[in-house]
Write a protein that holds these residues in place. Structure first.
Motif, PDB file in Angstrom:
ATOM      1  N   ASP A  90     -25.465  36.958 -16.516  1.00  0.00           N
ATOM      2  CA  ASP A  90     -25.496  35.913 -15.919  1.00  0.00           C
ATOM      3  C   ASP A  90     -26.144  34.625 -16.523  1.00  0.00           C
ATOM      4  OD1 ASP A  90     -26.253  33.738 -14.015  1.00  0.00           O
ATOM      5  OD2 ASP A  90     -27.207  35.056 -12.474  1.00  0.00           O
ATOM      6  N   GLN A 137     -28.498  32.051 -14.962  1.00  0.00           N
ATOM      7  CA  GLN A 137     -29.706  32.388 -14.672  1.00  0.00           C
ATOM      8  C   GLN A 137     -30.654  32.385 -15.891  1.00  0.00           C
ATOM      9  OE1 GLN A 137     -31.287  32.640 -12.052  1.00  0.00           O
ATOM     10  NE2 GLN A 137     -33.379  32.960 -13.337  1.00  0.00           N
ATOM     11  N   LYS A 141     -31.858  24.362 -12.189  1.00  0.00           N
ATOM     12  CA  LYS A 141     -30.721  25.012 -11.407  1.00  0.00           C
ATOM     13  C   LYS A 141     -30.066  23.751 -10.996  1.00  0.00           C
ATOM     14  CE  LYS A 141     -30.016  28.870  -8.412  1.00  0.00           C
ATOM     15  NZ  LYS A 141     -30.760  29.724  -7.543  1.00  0.00           N
ATOM     16  N   LEU A 169     -20.933  25.695 -12.625  1.00  0.00           N
ATOM     17  CA  LEU A 169     -20.087  26.577 -13.055  1.00  0.00           C
ATOM     18  C   LEU A 169     -18.734  26.263 -13.083  1.00  0.00           C
ATOM     19  CD1 LEU A 169     -21.949  29.771 -10.924  1.00  0.00           C
ATOM     20  CD2 LEU A 169     -22.481  28.959 -13.153  1.00  0.00           C
ATOM     21  N   GLN A 214     -15.512  28.054 -12.117  1.00  0.00           N
ATOM     22  CA  GLN A 214     -15.275  28.211 -10.631  1.00  0.00           C
ATOM     23  C   GLN A 214     -14.521  27.014 -10.168  1.00  0.00           C
ATOM     24  OE1 GLN A 214     -15.749  30.846  -9.111  1.00  0.00           O
ATOM     25  NE2 GLN A 214     -17.311  32.105 -10.586  1.00  0.00           N
ATOM     26  N   ILE A 234     -15.197  26.929  -4.359  1.00  0.00           N
ATOM     27  CA  ILE A 234     -16.301  27.936  -4.598  1.00  0.00           C
ATOM     28  C   ILE A 234     -17.646  27.261  -4.979  1.00  0.00           C
ATOM     29  CG2 ILE A 234     -16.778  29.973  -5.729  1.00  0.00           C
ATOM     30  CD1 ILE A 234     -14.207  30.509  -5.538  1.00  0.00           C
ATOM     31  N   ARG A 235     -17.930  26.122  -5.785  1.00  0.00           N
ATOM     32  CA  ARG A 235     -19.101  25.912  -6.253  1.00  0.00           C
ATOM     33  C   ARG A 235     -20.323  25.581  -5.564  1.00  0.00           C
ATOM     34  NH1 ARG A 235     -16.599  21.461 -10.535  1.00  0.00           N
ATOM     35  NH2 ARG A 235     -15.100  22.904 -11.385  1.00  0.00           N
ATOM     36  N   TYR A 269     -21.117  27.357  -2.959  1.00  0.00           N
ATOM     37  CA  TYR A 269     -21.683  28.585  -2.527  1.00  0.00           C
ATOM     38  C   TYR A 269     -22.604  29.280  -3.742  1.00  0.00           C
ATOM     39  CZ  TYR A 269     -18.506  27.639   1.143  1.00  0.00           C
ATOM     40  OH  TYR A 269     -17.829  27.028   2.245  1.00  0.00           O
ATOM     41  N   SER A 270     -22.456  28.559  -5.054  1.00  0.00           N
ATOM     42  CA  SER A 270     -22.901  29.447  -6.064  1.00  0.00           C
ATOM     43  C   SER A 270     -24.370  29.238  -6.433  1.00  0.00           C
ATOM     44  CB  SER A 270     -22.321  28.708  -7.416  1.00  0.00           C
ATOM     45  OG  SER A 270     -22.937  27.221  -7.499  1.00  0.00           O
ATOM     46  N   TYR A 315     -25.784  26.668  -7.607  1.00  0.00           N
ATOM     47  CA  TYR A 315     -25.920  25.586  -8.752  1.00  0.00           C
ATOM     48  C   TYR A 315     -25.368  24.493  -8.203  1.00  0.00           C
ATOM     49  CZ  TYR A 315     -27.353  30.013 -11.185  1.00  0.00           C
ATOM     50  OH  TYR A 315     -27.993  30.920 -11.525  1.00  0.00           O
ATOM     51  N   VAL A 372     -22.622  21.315  -7.759  1.00  0.00           N
ATOM     52  CA  VAL A 372     -21.197  21.192  -7.698  1.00  0.00           C
ATOM     53  C   VAL A 372     -20.590  20.623  -8.674  1.00  0.00           C
ATOM     54  CG1 VAL A 372     -21.467  22.013  -5.277  1.00  0.00           C
ATOM     55  CG2 VAL A 372     -21.354  19.482  -5.837  1.00  0.00           C
TER      56      VAL A 372
END
Length: 112
Positions: free
Chosen positions: A79, A82, A91, A96, A99, A103-104, A106-107, A109, A111
């Motif tokens: 990870d 993290q 954070k 990400l 991705q 989806i971002r 829901y990460s 982190y 978007v």
């Protein structure tokens, strides 16, 4: 500007953990850093056999001018996001990037 430098140092500190001092199975690992443009990579190169040269990116991270840290490739089981948070990267500044955009959110982190 101070944040970009601090984040760059955190990224390099993390990426150094993926570099072995000696080649493993004829594979060399390279830490590539470009603080000016915000690009950081761990690159692996070597010969799989006498006829097959391999080169691949293990990790690729970009720090954009707005201070966002984009993880663009992570071919580890770790990870990495993290690990960056543990090194002081906010954070909300981590994206990400590998991705899809839908989806971002829901990460946990940023978007974008």
């Amino acid at each position: 500007m101070e944040k970009l430098k601090r984040y760059g140092e955190a990224v390099v500190d993390l990426l150094k953990e993926y570099i072995h001092d000696q080649p493993q199975n004829n594979i060399e690992e390279h830490l590539l850093t470009d603080f000016e443009h915000g690009y950081f990579q761990v690159l692996r190169t070597g010969w799989a056999d006498k006829d097959t040269f391999r080169m691949w990116i293990l990790l690729h991270i970009q720090i954009k001018p707005d201070g966002k840290v984009w993880i663009l490739a992570n071919w580890t089981e770790d990870d990495v996001a993290q690990a960056l948070v543990q090194r002081g990267v906010d954070k909300n500044d981590i994206v990400l990037g590998f991705q899809p955009e839908f989806i971002r959110p829901y990460s946990g982190y940023a978007v974008a």
